[in-house]
Design an enzyme around this catalytic site. Structure first.
Site, mmCIF file in Angstrom:
data_model
loop_
_atom_site.group_PDB
_atom_site.id
_atom_site.type_symbol
_atom_site.label_atom_id
_atom_site.label_comp_id
_atom_site.label_asym_id
_atom_site.label_seq_id
_atom_site.Cartn_x
_atom_site.Cartn_y
_atom_site.Cartn_z
ATOM 1 N N GLY A 178 0.737 -1.186 -0.084
ATOM 2 C CA GLY A 178 -0.006 0.057 -0.188
ATOM 3 C C GLY A 178 0.984 1.247 -0.123
ATOM 4 N N ALA A 179 1.820 1.327 1.102
ATOM 5 C CA ALA A 179 2.630 2.555 1.129
ATOM 6 C C ALA A 179 3.852 2.254 1.670
ATOM 7 C CB ALA A 179 1.680 3.675 1.657
ATOM 8 N N GLU A 220 1.216 6.184 7.557
ATOM 9 C CA GLU A 220 2.460 6.514 7.022
ATOM 10 C C GLU A 220 3.204 7.639 7.792
ATOM 11 O OE1 GLU A 220 3.907 4.011 5.866
ATOM 12 O OE2 GLU A 220 2.120 3.075 5.273
ATOM 13 N N GLU A 263 4.982 -1.079 13.313
ATOM 14 C CA GLU A 263 3.824 -1.399 12.606
ATOM 15 C C GLU A 263 2.562 -1.309 13.473
ATOM 16 O OE1 GLU A 263 3.752 -0.845 9.792
ATOM 17 O OE2 GLU A 263 5.852 -1.100 9.019
HETATM 18 N N1 BES Z 1 6.347 -0.125 6.393
HETATM 19 C C1 BES Z 1 5.169 -0.658 5.705
HETATM 20 C C2 BES Z 1 5.516 -1.056 4.279
HETATM 21 C C3 BES Z 1 6.103 -2.286 4.328
HETATM 22 C C4 BES Z 1 5.221 -3.443 4.233
HETATM 23 C C5 BES Z 1 7.440 -2.551 4.220
HETATM 24 C C6 BES Z 1 5.841 -4.684 4.196
HETATM 25 C C7 BES Z 1 8.104 -3.998 4.225
HETATM 26 C C8 BES Z 1 7.076 -4.909 4.424
HETATM 27 C C9 BES Z 1 4.167 0.608 5.632
HETATM 28 O O1 BES Z 1 4.015 1.386 6.488
HETATM 29 C C10 BES Z 1 2.961 -0.054 5.504
HETATM 30 O O2 BES Z 1 2.544 -0.725 6.593
HETATM 31 N N2 BES Z 1 1.825 -0.268 4.680
HETATM 32 C C11 BES Z 1 0.691 -0.963 4.492
HETATM 33 C C12 BES Z 1 -0.326 0.087 4.626
HETATM 34 C C13 BES Z 1 -0.853 0.650 5.834
HETATM 35 C C14 BES Z 1 -1.907 1.606 5.852
HETATM 36 C C15 BES Z 1 -1.192 -0.529 6.725
HETATM 37 C C16 BES Z 1 0.594 -1.611 3.165
HETATM 38 O O3 BES Z 1 1.710 -1.347 2.327
HETATM 39 O O4 BES Z 1 -0.210 -2.548 3.153
HETATM 40 ZN ZN ZN Z 2 3.424 0.700 8.368
#
Ligand code: BES
Ligand code: ZN
Length: 954
Positions: free
Chosen positions: A328-329, A365, A387
């Site tokens: 997602g991000a 984020e 997280e």
């Molecule tokens: N830090 C994560 C991105 C990430 C995910 C890096 C897996 C490495 C492995 C980011 O902050 C995140 O959690 N993104 C989520 C969206 C969020 C709104 C729950 C995602 O990408 O689904």
């Molecule tokens: Zn995250």
């Protein structure tokens, strides 16, 4: 073998880098005992062989801590035509103990040259002492061998020239493409590093603990722009017309947060009251979809600055919509990268649920800019500190910023989602061992995100909002620009009781007496740490069993297992040594007071001060536990719901519905009792509660429909349509009403059309025809758009037209809806075509393949197809996605975990075994097998009850 054990030769520059992955070999040549490198020649057998056959001086996955990075100077020059990049870096390091080698991470990079220099060490003062470079791809490491031992406490500068192709996937420094309105395909270059992919873009000490400052320079053509974590300070024009952007040096940070992008995007910007410039970037044709994100980011950044009482430390924050993005991000400091659907909002095609998602992503984020970026976990085993907190902070910030989104009312879903996983034996503790990159990736799961957030919410409820907030501010301030572990958090939280809140029991929860002395604080630290250890170091979720005995309440805690009943022989063993410190809360019929107690033992007794008719535990579902009421408990609550459900708070009603159905799975409550509980829903005034009840009935419907149990499917359909008729019939087909009115409309009409409810199909068909006649110009209400497309996709003409529109649409929100609609077709050949397009990656981007396979597997006509496809194309899929990545896990669990027959279980088991034999193993394999076994048991036990209950209900 002889060749692979050549003696180490110093000062000889290895001019190539072999990127072929070799298995860790142990070198057993006797001549190593005479190696001059005394750090590792003592026990040469313990060390593996590098790609050139020399001994590699390090055998662990974690880097040595002898050399630590202080500062990186990076110069990157991507070529968007030849799709590669050349780069150079200078890393200033501090040597803590004398050493003959420097080990750092590097993956798929061609090292052209490495040299070392030092102002502080006379032997290395002259520039460019060339180093021997050894590589050990199995650990994604390289070792730089120095001719003379580096000395302790001195600083050195390591210079490395390197190059590589822009990666094809979604990690490291990779290429992404997009299509303009005019049909032109353009390329951009973008980074995505978390958790362990910075090493694909530049050799580095790629572990979160090695924080350093980064000065980044990027070369680009004048038609492009370059972005990075920090603002640009200057641009230099080079010979031949190339431009070189220099960015300000970053604050101290971990490698996984570094980011840079070369693209031709445009942006909108604004400034917060504290002076931070916030910009939203998107490809030029999508500029008009960036405004909502800007408004939300500005508001949320200010909220966090106030809430944490810490300024966002950078002068700017960019958020950018990347056309190819696997998740997602990503929270890169100062340059957040997002998938298009996670950042862009198109008023014409984005629904209320899309808006909630964009808002949630931004809130998440932005929270990471503090939790994660400013304070980082020491190691990935505690990724929940990033997280879990970011997920929890979504709730806090959205409640403040967007109360009308009523985000609060969905938070319990965050917990319910993970309870599914955490109540299986194969779950894992929040803090879990993780060593290899795949294991590290697997840590990014519901346990870290959702359970992390839920236990924080429980803790906040226990400590009081103010104490909790003070504690986390203390934690953030104390560990700024540093790393932390669980205990650091517990210490910060327990040392921050407001004087007036501290208690004789050592805790400081709000409604308690006041004492404060050093001893109490000391005890408090220990107690909070002990309490939270039961939630973070132990897997699973407790069940609190409540029994009324006159004025007494007998409480008992056990481990809740949704796939094992108490009668099963393994139940006893699975219970052993599980014990939580549960901060329980309850309310009763006799007053509005919230009673609190910490259940630390297996059993305990509470005395009720007054005579009460009913007792409800886990007030507002703030606690991470399930409650079972023995004796008359459930009957009293069901009667209460039927008589006057408003005597319980909406979140309590949601909790009761959830717990009742969980207890059915565990064999503690009969299905008919839980179904009887849903009867009150006809009068339910809270939409989230109504939706929760409906969700379970829908779930059962899908289960029996997939298994072709036609009598129950028909009767359940009848029951749903009859029972919810008043709600279905009152829905309008316009985007109006509160957030929850709109969510209800989407859910209820989707169900009605899915069940072939004639008025629904008729209205959707009518809208779809008008839309086709208008050549896609007609604005259909966004909340019913997906439903209208899905109904339209059932004819060949409609399906084909939708696919055409899919290619043309510039809205990710619309494309997702169309793709979902296309995946609901009952024609296998159409579903096959979709999969082919997804694999090709042109019309349907590879980034959408996981969601596509998931959707096809949800379609009864596609479930077998999707599963067969995954089995037969596993190696092709592995070329597109990393084994432990989000998309791969979605694909594997999305196409299997709904199975509910023994044959299917056997098939999945065999497949997983074959994967294991090939070296592909994931922890979720076990979870999936358990989930399927649970479905099998559920059906065996409950299908007759469901059948009977339906017969008397319709
Ligand atoms: N830090 C994560 C991105 C990430 C995910 C890096 C897996 C490495 C492995 C980011 O902050 C995140 O959690 N993104 C989520 C969206 C969020 C709104 C729950 C995602 O990408 O689904
Ligand atoms: Zn995250």
């Amino acid at each position: 073998m002889a060749n692979s054990c050549r003696k180490l030769v110093f000062n000889i520059y290895i001019g190539f880098y072999c990127s072929a992955v070799i298995m860790p070999q142990k070198c057993i040549c006797p001549q190593f005992t005479s190696s001059p490198i005394d750090e590792f020649n003592k026990d040469a057998e313990a060390f593996p062989a590098a790609t050139n056959g020399q001994i590699f001086p390090w055998h662990e996955l974690r880097l040595p801590t002898v050399v630590i990075p202080l500062h990186y100077d990076l110069l990157i020059h991507p070529n968007l035509t030849s799709l590669d990049f050349v780069a150079s870096e200078k890393i200033e390091v501090l040597v803590r103990d004398a050493t003959q080698f420097i080990v750092l991470h590097s993956k798929d990079l061609e090292i052209i040259n490495a040299s070392l220099q030092s102002e502080e060490d006379v032997r290395y003062r002259k520039p460019g002492e060339r180093l021997t470079v050894l590589s050990y791809p199995a650990h994604q490491q390289i070792a730089l061998l120095v001719p003379e031992k580096l000395r302790a406490d001195l600083r050195y500068s390591v210079a490395i020239d390197f190059q590589a192709k822009l990666a094809d996937g979604f990690e490291g420094f990779y290429k992404s493409t997009y299509r303009t309105l005019g049909g032109e395909i353009r390329t951009i270059a973008v980074t995505d590093f978390e958790p362990t992919e910075a090493r694909m873009a530049f050799p580095c000490f790629d572990e979160p603990l090695f924080k350093a400052n980064f000065s980044i320079k990027i070369r680009r053509e004048s038609r492009h722009i370059a972005l990075s974590n920090m603002p640009k300070v200057k641009t230099i024009e080079l010979e031949g017309g190339l431009l070189e952007d220099h960015f300000e040096t970053t604050v101290k940070m971990s490698t996984y947060l570094v980011a840079y992008i070369v693209c031709d995007f445009t942006s909108v910007s604004g400034t917060t009251s504290s002076g931070v410039k916030v910009s939203i970037y998107a490809s030029p044709d999508k500029w008009s979809q960036t405004h909502y994100a800007l408004e939300a980011s500005l508001k949320l950044l200010e909220v966090y600055e106030n809430y944490f009482d810490i300024h966002y430390p950078l002068p700017k924050l960019d958020l950018i919509a990347i056309p190819d993005f696997a998740s997602g991000a990503m929270e890169n400091w100062g340059l957040i990268t997002c998938s298009e659907t996670s950042l862009l909002f198109d008023p014409r095609t984005s629904s209320m649920s899309d808006k909630l998602w964009v808002t949630k992503v931004i809130a998440h984020e932005l929270a990471h800019q503090w939790f994660g970026n400013l304070v980082t976990m020491e190691w990935w085993n505690d990724i929940w500190l990033n997280e879990g907190f970011a997920t929890y902070m979504e709730l806090i910030s959205l409640n403040i910023t967007y109360p009308e989104l009523q985000f609060d009312d969905t938070f319990s879903n965050t917990c319910f989602e993970v309870i599914k996983r955490d109540s299986l034996n194969s779950s894992h503790p929040i803090s879990n061992q993780a060593k290899t990159p795949t294991q590290i990736q697997e840590m990014f799961d519901a346990v870290s995100y959702n359970k992390g957030a839920c236990i924080l919410n429980m803790l906040k409820d226990f400590l009081s909002e103010e104490t909790f907030r003070k504690g986390i501010i203390h934690y953030l301030k104390k560990f700024s620009y540093r790393n932390a572990k669980n205990d650091d958090l517990w210490l910060s939280l327990s040392n921050n009781c407001l004087e007036s809140d501290s208690t004789s029991s050592g805790f400081c929860y709000s409604d308690s007496k006041k004492t404060s002395n050093t001893l109490a604080f000391l005890r408090e630290n220990v107690e909070l740490k002990e309490m939270m250890a039961t939630w973070t170091l132990q897997k699973g979720i407790p069940l609190v069993v409540v029994k009324r005995e006159g004025r007494s309440l007998r409480l008992q805690q056990e481990r809740f297992l949704s796939a094992v009943s108490k009668e099963d022989p393994e139940w006893g063993t699975l219970q052993e040594r599980y014990l939580w410190h549960i901060p329980v809360t309850y309310s009763t019929s006799s007053s509005n007071v919230i009673h609190r107690h910490i259940l630390k033992l297996k059993t305990d007794t509470l005395d009720l001060s007054e005579k009460t008719n009913w007792v409800k535990f886990n007030v507002d579902t703030n606690g991470y536990y399930i409650v079972h009421y023995e004796g008359q408990g459930w009957d009293k609550l069901i009667t209460l719901l039927n008589q006057n459900h408003t005597l319980l708070r909406p979140k309590d009603r949601i909790g009761l519905i959830h717990d009742a159905f969980q207890l059915v799975s565990a064999g503690r409550l009969t299905l008919d009792k839980a179904l009887d509980l849903t009867r009150y829903l006809q009068h339910e005034t809270s939409i989230p509660a109504l939706l929760k009840g409906l969700e379970y009935l829908e779930l059962f419907y899908h289960m029996v429909e997939r298994r072709n149990i036609s009598d129950v499917t028909e009767n359940l359909k009848h029951h749903l349509l009859q029972y919810f008729k008043p709600v279905i019939d009152t829905q309008s087909w316009v985007d109006e009403g509160s957030v929850w009115d709109r969510m209800l409309r989407s859910t209820v009409l989707k169900l009605a059309c899915y069940l072939n409810h004639a008025p629904c199909i008729q209205k959707a068909t009518e809208l779809f025809s008008q839309w086709m006649e208008s050549s896609g110009k007609l604005n259909i209400p966004t909340d019913v758009l997906k439903i209208v497309y899905s109904v339209g996709a059932q004819t060949t003409a409609g399906w084909n037209y939708l696919l055409e529109q899919y290619e043309l649409s510039l809205s990710g929100a619309e494309k997702n809806k169309i793709l979902y609609a296309l995946s609901t077709s009952k024609h296998q050949e159409k579903l096959i075509k979709l999969i082919e397009l997804g694999m090709e990656g042109k019309v349907i981007k590879t980034q959408d393949l996981a969601a596509l396979l998931f959707a096809i597997a949800r379609n009864p006509k596609g479930q077998q197809l999707a599963w067969n496809f995954v089995k037969e194309n596993w190696t092709h899929l592995l070329k597109k996605f990393e084994l432990g990545s989000f998309p791969m896990r979605t694909i594997i669990s999305g196409t299997t975990s709904h199975f509910s027959s023994k044959d299917e279980l056997q098939e999945v088991k065999l497949f997983f075994e074959s994967l294991k034999a090939q070296g592909s193993h994931l922890d979720i394999f076990q979870t999936i097998l358990e989930a399927i076994s649970k479905n099998i048991k559920w059906l065996e036990k409950n299908l007759p009850t469901l059948r009977k209950w339906l017969l008397i209900s319709i």
